[in-house]
Design a protein around this motif. Structure first.
Motif, PDB file in Angstrom:
ATOM      1  N   ALA A   1       0.847  -1.191   0.000  1.00  0.00           N
ATOM      2  CA  ALA A   1       0.000   0.000   0.000  1.00  0.00           C
ATOM      3  C   ALA A   1       0.882   1.240   0.000  1.00  0.00           C
ATOM      4  O   ALA A   1       1.924   1.283   0.652  1.00  0.00           O
ATOM      5  CB  ALA A   1      -0.891  -0.002   1.230  1.00  0.00           C
ATOM      6  N   THR A   2       0.494   2.228  -0.763  1.00  0.00           N
ATOM      7  CA  THR A   2       1.249   3.482  -0.805  1.00  0.00           C
ATOM      8  C   THR A   2       0.295   4.655  -0.680  1.00  0.00           C
ATOM      9  O   THR A   2      -0.842   4.604  -1.128  1.00  0.00           O
ATOM     10  CB  THR A   2       2.019   3.635  -2.126  1.00  0.00           C
ATOM     11  OG1 THR A   2       1.088   3.602  -3.208  1.00  0.00           O
ATOM     12  CG2 THR A   2       3.058   2.562  -2.323  1.00  0.00           C
ATOM     13  N   SER A   3       0.786   5.707  -0.036  1.00  0.00           N
ATOM     14  CA  SER A   3      -0.007   6.932   0.033  1.00  0.00           C
ATOM     15  C   SER A   3       0.604   7.998  -0.861  1.00  0.00           C
ATOM     16  O   SER A   3       0.007   9.033  -1.105  1.00  0.00           O
ATOM     17  CB  SER A   3      -0.089   7.434   1.473  1.00  0.00           C
ATOM     18  OG  SER A   3       1.211   7.747   1.937  1.00  0.00           O
ATOM     19  N   HIS A   4       1.834   7.718  -1.329  1.00  0.00           N
ATOM     20  CA  HIS A   4       2.533   8.686  -2.172  1.00  0.00           C
ATOM     21  C   HIS A   4       3.465   7.909  -3.102  1.00  0.00           C
ATOM     22  O   HIS A   4       4.111   6.960  -2.668  1.00  0.00           O
ATOM     23  CB  HIS A   4       3.340   9.648  -1.285  1.00  0.00           C
ATOM     24  CG  HIS A   4       3.691  10.913  -1.980  1.00  0.00           C
ATOM     25  ND1 HIS A   4       4.804  11.022  -2.772  1.00  0.00           N
ATOM     26  CD2 HIS A   4       3.085  12.113  -2.018  1.00  0.00           C
ATOM     27  CE1 HIS A   4       4.872  12.255  -3.264  1.00  0.00           C
ATOM     28  NE2 HIS A   4       3.845  12.932  -2.824  1.00  0.00           N
TER      29      HIS A   4
END
Length: 99
Positions: A52-55
C-alpha cells in the motif's frame, strides 16, 4: 450487471436529505456506477503482494533538529519597536474595561 440502480440513488438522496430530480437521478446513476466499477477494477489488482502506498515517491522529514542558537539581547529585540516600556513592547489596549 449494474450495482447502482435509480432506486438506490433515490434512497441515497433521501438519506443525504438531498432532493433529486429525475434527470439528476439518471445522471448520478451512471456516474456512481462508473465509480463503483473503477473501484472494483482497483480492488482486483490490490493484492497482499502489492504494498500500500499513500505517495508515489518516498518522503522523508526535512526539518532540522530544534537546537537553541544565539539569542538576541533585550536591547536588540526592542531597538526597532515603535514603543517600549519596562523591557516590553508597548501596544494599544484592544480589550475593553470589562476584560
Amino acid at each position: 450487471m449494474s450495482e447502482i440502480t435509480p432506486d438506490l440513488v433515490r434512497h441515497l438522496g433521501v438519506l443525504a436529505r438531498i432532493q433529486l430530480s429525475d434527470e439528476e437521478v439518471e445522471r448520478l446513476t451512471g456516474q456512481l456506477d462508473a465509480i463503483v466499477d473503477n473501484i472494483a477494477k482497483v480492488s482486483e489488482v490490490a493484492t497482499p503482494e502489492v504494498a500500500a502506498t499513500s505517495h508515489p515517491i518516498p518522503l522523508s522529514n526535512v526539518f532540522r533538529s530544534d537546537v537553541p542558537g544565539d539569542m538576541l539581547s533585550l536591547d536588540e529585540v526592542l531597538q526597532n519597536a515603535p514603543d517600549a516600556a519596562d523591557g516590553r513592547f508597548r501596544v494599544t489596549a484592544i480589550l475593553g474595561e470589562e476584560q
